[in-house]
Design an enzyme around this catalytic site. Structure first.
Site, PDB file in Angstrom:
ATOM      1  N   LYS A  49      -5.033   4.618  14.067  1.00  0.00           N
ATOM      2  CA  LYS A  49      -5.434   5.583  12.998  1.00  0.00           C
ATOM      3  C   LYS A  49      -5.848   5.367  11.788  1.00  0.00           C
ATOM      4  O   LYS A  49      -4.992   5.111  11.241  1.00  0.00           O
ATOM      5  CB  LYS A  49      -4.721   6.790  13.451  1.00  0.00           C
ATOM      6  CG  LYS A  49      -5.296   8.123  12.868  1.00  0.00           C
ATOM      7  CD  LYS A  49      -6.352   8.397  11.545  1.00  0.00           C
ATOM      8  CE  LYS A  49      -4.961   8.725  10.397  1.00  0.00           C
ATOM      9  NZ  LYS A  49      -6.231   8.336   8.950  1.00  0.00           N
ATOM     10  N   GLY A 103       4.865   9.498   5.431  1.00  0.00           N
ATOM     11  CA  GLY A 103       5.416   8.389   6.200  1.00  0.00           C
ATOM     12  C   GLY A 103       7.195   9.469   6.383  1.00  0.00           C
ATOM     13  O   GLY A 103       7.038   9.220   7.204  1.00  0.00           O
ATOM     14  N   GLU A 141       7.035   1.740   6.807  1.00  0.00           N
ATOM     15  CA  GLU A 141       6.223   1.693   5.431  1.00  0.00           C
ATOM     16  C   GLU A 141       5.859   2.224   4.303  1.00  0.00           C
ATOM     17  O   GLU A 141       5.143   2.681   4.818  1.00  0.00           O
ATOM     18  CB  GLU A 141       6.540  -0.369   5.444  1.00  0.00           C
ATOM     19  CG  GLU A 141       7.071  -0.909   6.660  1.00  0.00           C
ATOM     20  CD  GLU A 141       8.474  -1.297   6.290  1.00  0.00           C
ATOM     21  OE1 GLU A 141       8.582  -0.836   4.575  1.00  0.00           O
ATOM     22  OE2 GLU A 141       9.363  -1.360   6.286  1.00  0.00           O
ATOM     23  N   CYS A 170       0.940  -1.972  -1.960  1.00  0.00           N
ATOM     24  CA  CYS A 170       2.341  -2.074  -1.958  1.00  0.00           C
ATOM     25  C   CYS A 170       3.830  -2.204  -2.812  1.00  0.00           C
ATOM     26  O   CYS A 170       4.737  -2.525  -3.856  1.00  0.00           O
ATOM     27  CB  CYS A 170       3.229  -1.495  -1.055  1.00  0.00           C
ATOM     28  SG  CYS A 170       3.082  -2.828   0.062  1.00  0.00           S
ATOM     29  N   GLU A 217       6.062   6.084  -8.530  1.00  0.00           N
ATOM     30  CA  GLU A 217       4.149   5.144  -8.289  1.00  0.00           C
ATOM     31  C   GLU A 217       3.209   5.535  -8.837  1.00  0.00           C
ATOM     32  O   GLU A 217       2.886   6.678  -7.604  1.00  0.00           O
ATOM     33  CB  GLU A 217       3.643   4.911  -6.405  1.00  0.00           C
ATOM     34  CG  GLU A 217       3.057   3.812  -6.515  1.00  0.00           C
ATOM     35  CD  GLU A 217       2.968   3.807  -4.781  1.00  0.00           C
ATOM     36  OE1 GLU A 217       3.049   4.287  -3.833  1.00  0.00           O
ATOM     37  OE2 GLU A 217       3.028   3.082  -4.028  1.00  0.00           O
TER      38      GLU A 217
END
Ligand code: NAD
Length: 431
Positions: free
Chosen positions: A133, A187, A204, A238, A332
């Site tokens: 996906k 996540g 991750e 990331c 972030e």
């Protein structure tokens, strides 16, 4: 959603046979897949430039890495799939790793080839089927990539289910193992769902990656590394450097060196081989980044560079002066946005680097080996780079973060083969 469920079931039927095929056959298929992807190199690079705005030089490096990853896992099929132990009595005692079944992969848009492949290649090498996906922003890359892989594999062993969160969620309850890469927010949801349904999962996620610069470092070199790591591909990695922590006397000269390096950073058209910092992924990202720069000013901080945009080309932002508790100093901001902070001494820098919830990667710049090794031990991140940019990943080593940046075992390297297999412990006695 019934379409996704049916796709998983179709892949499962084909996987039953694939899981029994000899290792050499699985390896040969992955080698053929690598050849097919390599043969489509130019087309795929152009597609990544067009679809996600990745600068062509980076897209080329990603594509070549994708081929190398396929070749690497084509050889992993020959590694031991278990171990023999001394029996407690007579007979034979051993472990054997077996494929789990169907691997459900949920991926972000920023590495549209490498991330799907660093999950799919070990899964397939271990004898699993794969349902991917992809992120909606990278659907075309995923479909073309999997077309190429499918041509080298038994019909129906791999499939792409385009879509959004809902389609991703279906994989967390219908597959046999789930591997996710993306934001902490998504996540966490994916990991919780998979755990609830009892499916092994790895996630991750994001990072708020510090670069600690000591006064004894080569400051010009450190500044060039940091600027490339913070703003390359518009900071949409990331592992991008998000915080620069200058220690003691490094602060003044480092600031000047950073501003000079930002000034020299080639920004513009992603199709131009000279471009390092291209556009951000979409309008929403542009708005979010400009708002972040504005928020710094309103919070009493300073914006030393950037904070403007022309279409989706956001000028690299170097900001600072925020309190440690400010949201922008703790979370972030996915884009060309980096904070400059200073610490009076090394212990303060370590405490600042380790504060917050993330723990993906840290970079350290120093000429002192003792300080470097001390920081390697003290920093709570899955990766530590010494005198090297925070970005850049070696696919033959484990890759994963600490704290909220990761859940479950790391990816890549030989560790990945463990994740996509289950261990049988076998006891054999004479009849
Ligand atoms: P995202 O979390 O928005 O999406 C990632 C994937 O998850 C997409 O396929 C999306 O459709 C899907 N998804 C979103 N919500 C979901 C849900 N509730 N259930 C199931 N699936 C869901 O991330 P993005 O914007 O595509 O990528 C940027 C993020 O990815 C950044 O935070 C970046 O740090 C992170 N990232 C991490 C790594 C790593 O290896 N640690 C690598 C690349 C990107």
């Amino acid at each position: 959603m019934s379409g996704v469920v049916a796709t998983v079931e179709r892949v499962r039927l084909v996987q039953r046979e694939w899981g029994k095929r000899p290792a050499a056959e699985r390896g040969a298929a992955l080698t053929a897949a690598a050849q097919r992807v390599h043969a489509a190199r130019d087309e795929l690079i152009a597609l990544a430039v067009r679809e996600v705005g990745k600068p062509v030089t980076e897209a080329t490096a990603e594509l070549d890495r994708t081929v190398a990853i396929l070749r690497y896992y084509a050889q992993q099929v020959f590694d031991p799939a278990g171990a023999v132990f001394e029996p407690t009595g007579t007979g034979l005692l051993y472990t054997r790793r077996r494929p789990r079944g169907v691997a459900g992969l949920i991926t972000p848009w920023n590495f549209p080839f490498a991330i799907p492949v660093w999950k799919a290649a070990p899964a397939l090498a271990a004898g699993n089927g794969v349902v991917l996906k992809p992120a909606p922003q990278a659907t075309a890359c995923a479909i073309r990539l999997f077309d190429l892989l499918a041509g080298a594999l038994p019909e129906g062993l791999v499939a792409v289910v385009p879509g959004y969160a809902t389609e991703g969620q279906v994989l967390t309850s219908t597959t046999d193992v789930v591997s996710f890469t993306g934001s902490v927010h998504a996540g966490t949801v994916v990991a919780a769902r998979a755990v609830t349904t009892g499916i092994p999962v790895q996630a991750e996620m994001g990072g708020h990656n510090p670069a600690i610069v000591l006064p004894d470092a080569d400051l010009d070199r450190a500044a060039r590394h940091i600027v490339a790591a913070a703003y390359g591909f518009a900071g949409q990695k990331c592992t991008a450097t998000r915080r620069i922590i200058s220690v003691g006397a490094a602060t003044e000269p480092l600031r000047e060196a950073l501003l000079m390096a930002i000034d020299e950073l080639p920004c513009g058209d992603p199709a131009d081989p000279k471009t390092a910092c291209g556009p951000v992924i979409d309008e929403a990202a542009r708005v979010r980044l400009l708002a972040a720069a504005q928020e710094v000013r309103e919070a009493g901080g300073f914006v030393l560079a950037g904070g403007t945009a022309s279409d989706n080309l956001v000028a690299p932002v170097l900001a600072g002066g925020l309190s440690e508790g400010h949201a922008l100093a703790r979370h972030e901001t996915f884009g060309p946005f980096c904070l400059l902070q200073s610490a009076a001494d090394l212990p303060t820098a370590v405490a600042m680097a380790n504060s917050g919830t993330y723990g993906l990667v840290s970079a350290v710049y120093t000429a002192d080996l003792g300080n470097a090794l001390h920081l390697v031990d003290e920093l709570h991140t899955g990766l530590v780079k010494v005198n090297a940019p925070s970005t850049g990943v070696d696919f033959h080593l484990p890759f994963g973060g600490a704290k909220a940046s990761s859940y479950g075992p790391p990816e890549q390297g030989k560790t990945a083969m463990d994740f996509y297999t289950a261990v049988r412990t076998v006891t054999v006695q004479a009849n």
